[in-house]
Design a protein around this motif. Structure first.
Motif, PDB file in Angstrom:
ATOM      1  N   LYS A 184       1.836  -1.596   0.452  1.00  0.00           N
ATOM      2  CA  LYS A 184       0.907  -1.802   1.564  1.00  0.00           C
ATOM      3  C   LYS A 184       1.057  -0.751   2.654  1.00  0.00           C
ATOM      4  O   LYS A 184       0.119  -0.497   3.393  1.00  0.00           O
ATOM      5  N   ASP A 185       2.242  -0.169   2.789  1.00  0.00           N
ATOM      6  CA  ASP A 185       2.464   0.833   3.833  1.00  0.00           C
ATOM      7  C   ASP A 185       3.548   1.800   3.356  1.00  0.00           C
ATOM      8  O   ASP A 185       4.721   1.431   3.278  1.00  0.00           O
ATOM      9  N   LYS A 196      -4.860   3.577   7.693  1.00  0.00           N
ATOM     10  CA  LYS A 196      -3.502   3.574   7.129  1.00  0.00           C
ATOM     11  C   LYS A 196      -3.544   3.924   5.642  1.00  0.00           C
ATOM     12  O   LYS A 196      -2.711   4.674   5.145  1.00  0.00           O
ATOM     13  N   ARG A 197      -4.525   3.401   4.923  1.00  0.00           N
ATOM     14  CA  ARG A 197      -4.636   3.684   3.492  1.00  0.00           C
ATOM     15  C   ARG A 197      -5.008   5.160   3.291  1.00  0.00           C
ATOM     16  O   ARG A 197      -4.557   5.803   2.355  1.00  0.00           O
ATOM     17  N   ASP A 228      -1.883   7.137   3.742  1.00  0.00           N
ATOM     18  CA  ASP A 228      -1.044   6.982   2.559  1.00  0.00           C
ATOM     19  C   ASP A 228      -1.588   7.776   1.370  1.00  0.00           C
ATOM     20  O   ASP A 228      -0.820   8.339   0.585  1.00  0.00           O
TER      21      ASP A 228
END
Length: 140
Positions: free
Chosen positions: A105-106, A19-20, A23
């Motif tokens: 965070k998201d 996810k990071r 992003d």
């Protein structure tokens, strides 16, 4: 802070968790579009452009004009002053702030248009020299 000359694509490809990494790729595209500059590595910070700052205390150094870092817990977006964006940050979505940082965070959970506006306005202010009592000289 200094440019380290690392490969941005390799850095982003190595970011975890997935996810990071997603992003980070999103932030590279967003900041490239907003600033019109290519990303460069400043240690673990992906920066766009360069400037020299000097605080009223005499502390000075170099830093990216705009930048972010994909930390394990959140993506850190570096801004001149988060207080200057308080109204827009209220519309961003889930985030936390520090004096000069926004922690997300998201990225899929925040309003992309609001994030783009905040980053673009901060970049514009730095380039225009509208930095309050901090002296900024754009280097490139």
């Amino acid at each position: 802070m200094k440019k380290t000359g690392g490969d941005v694509d390799e850095f982003v490809a190595a970011v975890t968790p997935p996810k990071r990494q997603r992003d980070a790729a999103t932030m590279v595209a967003l900041l490239r579009e907003v600033t019109g500059r290519e990303p460069e590595m400043w240690g673990t910070i992906v920066g766009f452009g360069a400037c020299h700052y000097r605080y009223p205390t005499g502390t000075e150094g170099d830093m990216p004009i705009a930048g972010f870092s994909p930390r394990r817990q959140a993506t850190t977006i570096y801004l001149l002053r988060t207080g200057a964006h308080a109204e827009r940050l209220a519309d961003l979505g889930p985030h936390e702030t520090g004096v000069g940082c926004v922690y997300i965070k998201d990225l899929e959970a925040v309003d992309d248009a609001v994030l783009r506006e905040i980053v673009a306005e901060d970049y514009r202010r730095v380039v225009a020299g509208e930095t309050g009592d901090t002296e900024i000289t754009v280097l490139d």
